[in-house]
Design an enzyme around this catalytic site. Structure first.
Site, mmCIF file in Angstrom:
data_model
loop_
_atom_site.group_PDB
_atom_site.id
_atom_site.type_symbol
_atom_site.label_atom_id
_atom_site.label_comp_id
_atom_site.label_asym_id
_atom_site.label_seq_id
_atom_site.Cartn_x
_atom_site.Cartn_y
_atom_site.Cartn_z
ATOM 1 N N LYS A 115 5.548 5.389 3.257
ATOM 2 C CA LYS A 115 5.111 4.838 1.970
ATOM 3 C C LYS A 115 4.654 5.928 1.026
ATOM 4 C CE LYS A 115 4.295 0.000 2.688
ATOM 5 N NZ LYS A 115 3.402 -1.138 2.574
ATOM 6 N N LYS A 197 15.625 -0.532 9.525
ATOM 7 C CA LYS A 197 15.232 -1.947 9.670
ATOM 8 C C LYS A 197 15.474 -2.695 8.353
ATOM 9 C CE LYS A 197 10.479 -2.100 8.196
ATOM 10 N NZ LYS A 197 9.171 -2.625 8.219
ATOM 11 N N LYS A 200 11.938 -5.649 2.959
ATOM 12 C CA LYS A 200 11.761 -6.286 1.648
ATOM 13 C C LYS A 200 12.017 -5.307 0.518
ATOM 14 C CE LYS A 200 7.607 -7.991 3.279
ATOM 15 N NZ LYS A 200 6.281 -8.490 3.307
HETATM 16 P P1 TYM Z 1 4.950 -6.968 6.918
HETATM 17 O O1 TYM Z 1 4.505 -7.839 5.799
HETATM 18 O O2 TYM Z 1 5.699 -5.722 6.585
HETATM 19 O O3 TYM Z 1 5.843 -7.789 7.916
HETATM 20 C C1 TYM Z 1 5.421 -9.058 8.420
HETATM 21 C C2 TYM Z 1 5.944 -9.238 9.828
HETATM 22 O O4 TYM Z 1 7.374 -9.166 9.865
HETATM 23 C C3 TYM Z 1 7.781 -8.234 10.872
HETATM 24 N N1 TYM Z 1 9.028 -7.571 10.411
HETATM 25 C C4 TYM Z 1 10.172 -7.535 11.114
HETATM 26 N N2 TYM Z 1 10.505 -8.031 12.314
HETATM 27 C C5 TYM Z 1 11.781 -7.837 12.739
HETATM 28 N N3 TYM Z 1 12.728 -7.173 12.020
HETATM 29 C C6 TYM Z 1 12.434 -6.657 10.807
HETATM 30 N N4 TYM Z 1 13.374 -6.037 10.109
HETATM 31 C C7 TYM Z 1 11.109 -6.823 10.307
HETATM 32 N N5 TYM Z 1 10.482 -6.470 9.143
HETATM 33 C C8 TYM Z 1 9.207 -6.919 9.241
HETATM 34 C C9 TYM Z 1 6.628 -7.250 10.982
HETATM 35 O O5 TYM Z 1 6.622 -6.593 12.226
HETATM 36 C C10 TYM Z 1 5.433 -8.160 10.798
HETATM 37 O O6 TYM Z 1 5.097 -8.777 12.016
HETATM 38 N N6 TYM Z 1 0.813 -4.531 8.158
HETATM 39 C C11 TYM Z 1 1.512 -5.782 8.318
HETATM 40 C C12 TYM Z 1 0.725 -6.993 7.845
HETATM 41 C C13 TYM Z 1 -0.602 -7.146 8.495
HETATM 42 C C14 TYM Z 1 -0.831 -7.595 9.826
HETATM 43 C C15 TYM Z 1 -2.231 -7.579 9.987
HETATM 44 C C16 TYM Z 1 0.033 -8.002 10.849
HETATM 45 C C17 TYM Z 1 -1.807 -6.875 7.954
HETATM 46 N N7 TYM Z 1 -2.804 -7.148 8.851
HETATM 47 C C18 TYM Z 1 -2.801 -7.965 11.206
HETATM 48 C C19 TYM Z 1 -0.564 -8.394 12.056
HETATM 49 C C20 TYM Z 1 -1.952 -8.369 12.230
HETATM 50 C C21 TYM Z 1 2.772 -5.723 7.493
HETATM 51 O O7 TYM Z 1 2.877 -5.000 6.535
HETATM 52 O O8 TYM Z 1 3.721 -6.615 7.860
#
Ligand code: TYM
Length: 334
Positions: A115, A197, A200
């Site tokens: 990032k 991967k 978004k």
């Molecule tokens: P975020 O918003 O990037 O993604 C949300 C969830 O989606 C999963 N994910 C994927 N799984 C499979 N293939 C992909 N291409 C893919 N892209 C995203 C992520 O692993 C995630 O589970 N930091 C976290 C948000 C967060 C969080 C937390 C998660 C903040 N606090 C506490 C768990 C517990 C994030 O940016 O996820």
């Protein structure tokens, strides 16, 4: 563990529109867990402002995401669905945990490296301490498990390290959480570059299927997915594009990889891509319809937002008060 029941926390950022990766890697696995766990699913809007956001857009996306949780099957009576910014304990615990986290640990985080390369003009302290807020999210609810995709494993590891460090000093304050990774779909790759991967924030709109894409767009993106010149539908690392399509098909249909290989035996990539497109549409279309329906019911959604924030705050404050006491903050006078 909360009130004698195992507990669970997970969250998603309200930045951009969710992709099929978010759904298959995380959200889809969430809907079945409420019998076994006390579940907290958060829209992590505080994490979102580590990169610049337009306020009106962030507000809209946060609400859309909260509604999408419900549309995807999370029952708001059985799961606590809320906004992170409505429960101040997240930020408060995060501050305390900052004082138990080392710069060196945060420096190693690959998401920070990625990032900060992407937003070189805005490498703020929030981007650096992002994993600490995530640790606070998880530890506030004494979470036993955290259902996430593989890309969040490093953040979960640091959460465990922080929890153990704190417990070593002050006794058993936090439950040390485990990751819960789905059997299929834990890492969905880009349709245009299967070494990356699905994300978004990908600049190429054909690389990701968004949860709100209409059926024609989904079919078109699948047809354009990058494969290879082997012309053989096999599940192996040498054919990452085909492997990814098989993973998506398997995750969307519930069929095992072997069953998928049998189904497409002797068929071509065109058949596989069409099959994948149709499978994705059949999973996403009902969620989109439900999202549209729920979005119109303002009073119902507002009620959920209010009640669930209160419930989350109740549990979060319990942990926060315990931690405040342990570190030596003065008792509150009642
Ligand atoms: P975020 O918003 O990037 O993604 C949300 C969830 O989606 C999963 N994910 C994927 N799984 C499979 N293939 C992909 N291409 C893919 N892209 C995203 C992520 O692993 C995630 O589970 N930091 C976290 C948000 C967060 C969080 C937390 C998660 C903040 N606090 C506490 C768990 C517990 C994030 O940016 O996820």
């Amino acid at each position: 563990m909360l009130d004698g029941k195992k507990s669970l926390f997970s969250g998603m950022q309200a930045t951009g529109t969710l992709t099929l990766g978010n759904y298959l890697g995380a959200l889809r696995n969430w809907v079945t867990l409420h019998d076994e766990y006390e579940c907290f699913y958060c829209v992590v809007d505080e994490h979102s402002i580590t990169v610049r956001q337009d306020p009106a857009t962030l507000r809209k996306r946060a609400r859309d995401l909260l509604i999408l949780y419900i549309a995807a099957g999370l029952d708001p009576e059985k799961n606590c669905i809320y906004y992170q910014s409505h429960v101040s304990a997240h930020a408060e615990l995060s501050w305390i945990l900052n004082c138990f986290t080392y710069m060196g640990e945060l420096n190693r985080m690959t998401q920070f490296k990625d990032k900060s390369a992407k937003h070189a003009d805005n490498i703020n302290a929030g981007l650096f301490t992002y994993p600490v807020l995530m640790a606070a999210d998880i530890l506030l609810f004494q979470s036993d498990v955290v259902p996430v995709g593989i890309d969040q494993m490093q953040h979960l590891e640091i959460t465990r390290d922080i929890a153990e460090r704190f417990n070593n000093i002050y006794g058993d304050v936090f439950t040390v959480p485990e990751a819960y990774i789905g059997k299929v779909g834990a890492k969905i790759m880009s349709l245009q570059d299967p070494s990356k991967k699905m994300s978004k924030s990908d600049e190429n709109p054909n690389a990701s299927i968004y949860m709100m894409d209409d059926p024609d767009t989904i079919m078109r993106k699948c047809r354009r997915a990058v494969t290879d010149s082997e012309a053989a539908i096999l599940y192996r690392d040498e054919q990452p594009g085909v492997k990814n399509l098989i993973d998506i098909y398997s995750a969307c249909t519930g069929k095992t990889v072997d069953e998928v290989l049998k189904e497409f035996d002797g068929k071509g990539y065109g058949d596989l891509k069409t099959g994948v497109g149709e499978a994705v549409v059949s999973v996403l279309k009902p969620i989109q319809d439900e999202h549209a329906r729920l979005s119109k019911d303002k009073a119902y959604i507002d009620g959920i937002i209010k009640n669930n924030a209160e419930k989350a705050a109740y549990y979060a404050n319990k942990t926060l008060r315990k931690v405040q006491k342990k570190v030596g903050f003065p008792e509150r006078v009642r």
